[in-house]
Write a protein that holds these residues in place. Structure first.
Motif, PDB file in Angstrom:
ATOM      1  N   SER A  98      13.043  75.086   7.626  1.00 49.76           N
ATOM      2  CA  SER A  98      12.054  75.823   8.407  1.00 49.76           C
ATOM      3  C   SER A  98      10.698  75.122   8.286  1.00 49.76           C
ATOM      4  O   SER A  98      10.507  74.236   7.450  1.00 49.76           O
ATOM      5  N   SER A 111       2.243  77.536  15.160  1.00 55.86           N
ATOM      6  CA  SER A 111       3.536  77.180  15.751  1.00 55.86           C
ATOM      7  C   SER A 111       4.322  78.413  16.200  1.00 55.86           C
ATOM      8  O   SER A 111       5.524  78.323  16.445  1.00 55.86           O
ATOM      9  N   LYS A 113       4.699  80.033  18.915  1.00 53.25           N
ATOM     10  CA  LYS A 113       5.409  80.007  20.204  1.00 53.25           C
ATOM     11  C   LYS A 113       6.747  79.269  20.133  1.00 53.25           C
ATOM     12  O   LYS A 113       7.609  79.475  20.982  1.00 53.25           O
ATOM     13  N   VAL A 114       6.927  78.433  19.130  1.00 56.88           N
ATOM     14  CA  VAL A 114       8.178  77.690  18.988  1.00 56.88           C
ATOM     15  C   VAL A 114       8.857  77.953  17.639  1.00 56.88           C
ATOM     16  O   VAL A 114       9.844  77.302  17.306  1.00 56.88           O
ATOM     17  N   GLN A 115       8.344  78.904  16.886  1.00 54.59           N
ATOM     18  CA  GLN A 115       8.852  79.134  15.530  1.00 54.59           C
ATOM     19  C   GLN A 115      10.350  79.407  15.501  1.00 54.59           C
ATOM     20  O   GLN A 115      11.045  78.945  14.601  1.00 54.59           O
ATOM     21  N   ASP A 116      10.853  80.112  16.504  1.00 51.53           N
ATOM     22  CA  ASP A 116      12.293  80.413  16.541  1.00 51.53           C
ATOM     23  C   ASP A 116      13.146  79.157  16.736  1.00 51.53           C
ATOM     24  O   ASP A 116      14.333  79.159  16.433  1.00 51.53           O
ATOM     25  N   ARG A 117      12.548  78.066  17.213  1.00 53.41           N
ATOM     26  CA  ARG A 117      13.278  76.812  17.410  1.00 53.41           C
ATOM     27  C   ARG A 117      13.153  75.867  16.223  1.00 53.41           C
ATOM     28  O   ARG A 117      13.868  74.873  16.145  1.00 53.41           O
ATOM     29  N   LEU A 118      12.260  76.182  15.304  1.00 55.73           N
ATOM     30  CA  LEU A 118      12.011  75.301  14.160  1.00 55.73           C
ATOM     31  C   LEU A 118      12.951  75.642  13.013  1.00 55.73           C
ATOM     32  O   LEU A 118      12.551  76.106  11.959  1.00 55.73           O
ATOM     33  N   LYS A 119      14.219  75.366  13.226  1.00 57.05           N
ATOM     34  CA  LYS A 119      15.264  75.579  12.230  1.00 57.05           C
ATOM     35  C   LYS A 119      15.935  74.243  11.970  1.00 57.05           C
ATOM     36  O   LYS A 119      16.103  73.427  12.881  1.00 57.05           O
TER      37      LYS A 119
END
Length: 128
Positions: A98, A111, A113-119
């Protein structure tokens, strides 16, 4: 050795840090000096430094608007693997892949707006 626009930070052989230069740009680390032990990496924005300690926590200093104040995300900065910096924001990759960001929002410090993609993030690069 890392540098901001007007200061330097060096990791010494014993894992402590020496800083010099203009205080506004992080050249004065006396406020966090006692925390700067077992440092394994330092990254810099234009006016702040972030140090990863051996236990995976992060210590920041310098101009707060440039990422020198990580208070709002400090509780998330555990098991930090690496830190990258833009001109005035930091991004940390945690051991679980993460990402935690802080500093100037316009420079990448927000971040959300894109936190759900930062995996499962393995690397971050930044522009200055």
């Amino acid at each position: 050795v890392q540098s901001t626009d007007s200061a330097f930070a060096a990791i010494l052989a014993d894992g402590s840090v020496a800083t010099w230069g203009h205080p506004y740009y992080g050249g004065d680390s006396t406020g966090v000096h006692d925390q700067l032990r077992s440092v394994r990496q330092i990254q810099a924005t234009e006016a702040a430094f972030a140090a990863i300690l051996s236990e995976g926590t992060v210590v920041t200093w310098g101009n707060s608007e440039s990422g020198g104040d990580s208070t709002c995300v400090q509780h998330q900065l555990k098991s930090v693997w690496m830190v990258q910096a833009t001109y005035s924001a930091f991004a940390a990759i945690l051991a679980d892949g993460s990402v935690v960001t802080w500093g100037d929002q316009k420079s990448g410090g927000d971040s959300s707006k894109v936190q759900d993609r930062l995996k499962a993030v393995r690397q971050i690069q930044a522009t200055g």
